[in-house]
Design a protein around this motif. Sequence first.
Motif, mmCIF file in Angstrom:
data_model
loop_
_atom_site.group_PDB
_atom_site.id
_atom_site.type_symbol
_atom_site.label_atom_id
_atom_site.label_comp_id
_atom_site.label_asym_id
_atom_site.label_seq_id
_atom_site.Cartn_x
_atom_site.Cartn_y
_atom_site.Cartn_z
ATOM 1 N N ALA A 155 0.836 -1.093 0.293
ATOM 2 C CA ALA A 155 -0.434 -0.353 -0.201
ATOM 3 C C ALA A 155 1.014 1.192 0.158
ATOM 4 C CB ALA A 155 -0.461 -0.084 1.171
ATOM 5 N N ALA A 156 2.277 1.072 -0.303
ATOM 6 C CA ALA A 156 3.373 2.295 0.338
ATOM 7 C C ALA A 156 2.635 2.937 1.320
ATOM 8 C CB ALA A 156 3.143 2.862 -1.146
ATOM 9 N N GLU A 157 1.839 2.453 2.523
ATOM 10 C CA GLU A 157 2.227 3.225 3.516
ATOM 11 C C GLU A 157 1.948 2.575 5.076
ATOM 12 O OE1 GLU A 157 -1.921 3.987 2.996
ATOM 13 O OE2 GLU A 157 -2.890 2.078 4.118
ATOM 14 N N LEU A 158 2.504 3.554 6.287
ATOM 15 C CA LEU A 158 2.513 3.022 7.196
ATOM 16 C C LEU A 158 0.918 3.302 8.333
ATOM 17 C CD1 LEU A 158 5.361 4.702 9.072
ATOM 18 C CD2 LEU A 158 4.953 1.837 8.354
ATOM 19 N N ARG A 159 0.764 1.796 9.244
ATOM 20 C CA ARG A 159 -0.698 2.353 9.403
ATOM 21 C C ARG A 159 -0.379 2.687 11.334
ATOM 22 N NH1 ARG A 159 -4.228 -2.992 9.003
ATOM 23 N NH2 ARG A 159 -4.627 -2.574 6.721
ATOM 24 N N CYS A 160 -0.233 4.471 10.824
ATOM 25 C CA CYS A 160 -0.329 4.976 12.524
ATOM 26 C C CYS A 160 -1.648 4.913 13.494
ATOM 27 C CB CYS A 160 0.038 6.613 12.260
ATOM 28 S SG CYS A 160 0.706 6.497 10.691
ATOM 29 N N SER A 161 -1.242 4.535 14.618
ATOM 30 C CA SER A 161 -1.722 3.804 15.838
ATOM 31 C C SER A 161 -1.859 5.476 16.780
ATOM 32 C CB SER A 161 -1.408 2.549 16.840
ATOM 33 O OG SER A 161 -0.793 2.248 15.557
ATOM 34 N N ASP A 162 -3.106 5.652 17.686
ATOM 35 C CA ASP A 162 -3.786 6.290 17.932
ATOM 36 C C ASP A 162 -2.854 6.295 18.560
ATOM 37 O OD1 ASP A 162 -5.111 7.482 20.529
ATOM 38 O OD2 ASP A 162 -6.398 7.948 19.102
ATOM 39 N N ILE A 163 -2.232 7.260 19.436
ATOM 40 C CA ILE A 163 -1.210 7.391 20.929
ATOM 41 C C ILE A 163 -1.790 6.281 22.027
ATOM 42 C CG2 ILE A 163 -1.889 8.811 21.676
ATOM 43 C CD1 ILE A 163 0.424 10.218 22.838
ATOM 44 N N ARG A 164 -2.796 5.931 22.100
ATOM 45 C CA ARG A 164 -3.730 5.881 24.044
ATOM 46 C C ARG A 164 -3.797 4.466 22.867
ATOM 47 N NH1 ARG A 164 -6.817 9.975 22.227
ATOM 48 N NH2 ARG A 164 -6.769 10.975 24.001
ATOM 49 N N TYR A 165 -3.383 3.648 21.838
ATOM 50 C CA TYR A 165 -3.014 2.649 21.848
ATOM 51 C C TYR A 165 -2.008 1.724 21.203
ATOM 52 C CZ TYR A 165 -8.834 2.572 21.845
ATOM 53 O OH TYR A 165 -9.680 2.727 22.178
ATOM 54 N N ALA A 208 -12.301 12.044 8.898
ATOM 55 C CA ALA A 208 -11.158 12.148 8.420
ATOM 56 C C ALA A 208 -10.707 10.348 8.082
ATOM 57 C CB ALA A 208 -10.056 12.182 9.311
ATOM 58 N N PRO A 209 -9.815 10.091 7.351
ATOM 59 C CA PRO A 209 -9.391 8.171 7.339
ATOM 60 C C PRO A 209 -9.133 7.519 8.251
ATOM 61 C CG PRO A 209 -7.622 9.484 6.427
ATOM 62 C CD PRO A 209 -8.792 10.796 7.372
ATOM 63 N N VAL A 210 -9.978 7.111 9.340
ATOM 64 C CA VAL A 210 -9.158 7.149 9.950
ATOM 65 C C VAL A 210 -10.444 5.479 9.872
ATOM 66 C CG1 VAL A 210 -10.063 6.048 12.829
ATOM 67 C CG2 VAL A 210 -9.497 8.212 12.108
ATOM 68 N N GLN A 211 -9.057 4.728 10.562
ATOM 69 C CA GLN A 211 -9.928 3.317 9.844
ATOM 70 C C GLN A 211 -9.554 2.406 11.373
ATOM 71 O OE1 GLN A 211 -8.841 1.241 6.409
ATOM 72 N NE2 GLN A 211 -7.799 3.853 5.627
ATOM 73 N N PHE A 212 -10.014 0.874 11.413
ATOM 74 C CA PHE A 212 -9.242 0.185 12.500
ATOM 75 C C PHE A 212 -9.347 -1.684 11.823
ATOM 76 C CE2 PHE A 212 -13.090 2.723 13.552
ATOM 77 C CZ PHE A 212 -12.571 3.804 14.943
ATOM 78 N N ARG A 213 -8.625 -1.624 13.248
ATOM 79 C CA ARG A 213 -7.882 -3.103 13.035
ATOM 80 C C ARG A 213 -8.052 -4.176 13.933
ATOM 81 N NH1 ARG A 213 -3.258 -4.112 15.691
ATOM 82 N NH2 ARG A 213 -1.622 -2.124 16.016
ATOM 83 N N GLU A 214 -8.119 -5.446 13.935
ATOM 84 C CA GLU A 214 -8.096 -5.955 15.112
ATOM 85 C C GLU A 214 -7.160 -5.934 15.685
ATOM 86 O OE1 GLU A 214 -9.516 -10.718 16.237
ATOM 87 O OE2 GLU A 214 -9.124 -10.566 14.171
ATOM 88 N N GLY A 215 -6.813 -5.531 17.209
ATOM 89 C CA GLY A 215 -5.932 -5.618 18.107
ATOM 90 C C GLY A 215 -5.709 -7.211 18.546
ATOM 91 N N THR A 216 -5.398 -7.631 20.007
ATOM 92 C CA THR A 216 -5.228 -8.527 20.599
ATOM 93 C C THR A 216 -6.122 -8.821 21.047
ATOM 94 O OG1 THR A 216 -2.401 -8.967 21.017
ATOM 95 C CG2 THR A 216 -3.760 -9.778 22.355
ATOM 96 N N SER A 217 -6.757 -7.453 21.789
ATOM 97 C CA SER A 217 -8.409 -7.767 22.912
ATOM 98 C C SER A 217 -8.927 -6.791 22.329
ATOM 99 C CB SER A 217 -7.794 -7.924 24.492
ATOM 100 O OG SER A 217 -7.031 -6.346 24.820
ATOM 101 N N MET A 218 -8.921 -6.246 21.320
ATOM 102 C CA MET A 218 -9.456 -4.507 21.183
ATOM 103 C C MET A 218 -9.644 -4.407 19.728
ATOM 104 S SD MET A 218 -7.833 -1.161 23.643
ATOM 105 C CE MET A 218 -7.834 -2.331 24.547
#
Length: 291
Positions: free
Chosen positions: A33-43, A220-230
């Motif tokens: 995708a030529a991109e990094l997935r930047c995580s919200d600082i809380r996650y 904004a282009p905020v998206q979501f991915r599956e984490g370990t517990s959330m």
Amino acid sequence: MFDLISQRLFADAPQETLYHYTTLSGLLGIVGAAELRCSDIRYMNDSTELRHTLDLLSDHVTRRILSGVDNPALLTTFLDWLTHRVVSGPMLFCASFRGNGNLLSQWRGYSVHGKGVSLGFDPAHILDCALRQGFEVGQCVYEPALQAKMINEIIDTLETLAGQTPSDVRAESENERWMALFQSIEGDLLRISAVLKHPAFEEEQEWRIVSPTISDPASAPVQFREGTSMLIPWYPFCLRNAAAELAIEHVFLGPTSNIDLSMNSLSLYLRNAGATPAQPITYCDIPYRKR
């Protein structure tokens, strides 16, 4: 005034290759995708993110109140506000780079044995990409004395701004003005928090790309991915420059039991994806055993 504090933190530009540790799955996503997935600082992976700055502020404010300040109600209200905004405040997205692309602690923390790489980027390339997307690039601060000095400056500035309230303002109106003040500095506090890290992580030599604050995720282009517990909120950071180049400078292959085959397939993939690094791929040579 607060923006000047945060601007100083992002004033220095990186000079060395910036490495991003990831898994082979992460590599496929980043290059594809030529991109990094930047995580919200809380996650982010480090459980002390954001909480470290909150603890520093809380300790400093508590000491000030106990020493006898002119307006303890302001500082008490500020701490209460901070506690509630840790989870529910605006979003700020970050991605991490290291000045050292071959650290055992990072192979253990950010990859799986036999499936880790660190991608090295030209710092000028990352700065260019950040500028075009409204991101900032900052080096993390680990030194306790520097952190204490910064926290002291933050509280000094807060008290100065709050002290500009006219003396005849009613208590209810004063509290409302304090809340408006807290909200006006929230973005700068988040940016500062993004680069204040616990001293225990100093060996990482971490740099971060930091997004603008986002109050409305729907806009904004905020998206979501599956984490370990959330579910983990993330924000895309495009890695192509104005010439549409990914510009990978160097790659380390992490610890693996299949060095020759892994080096070969990694090289083939990057070449086929048009992302051959400027320097030859390097094996990490760390005797890390899977347990």
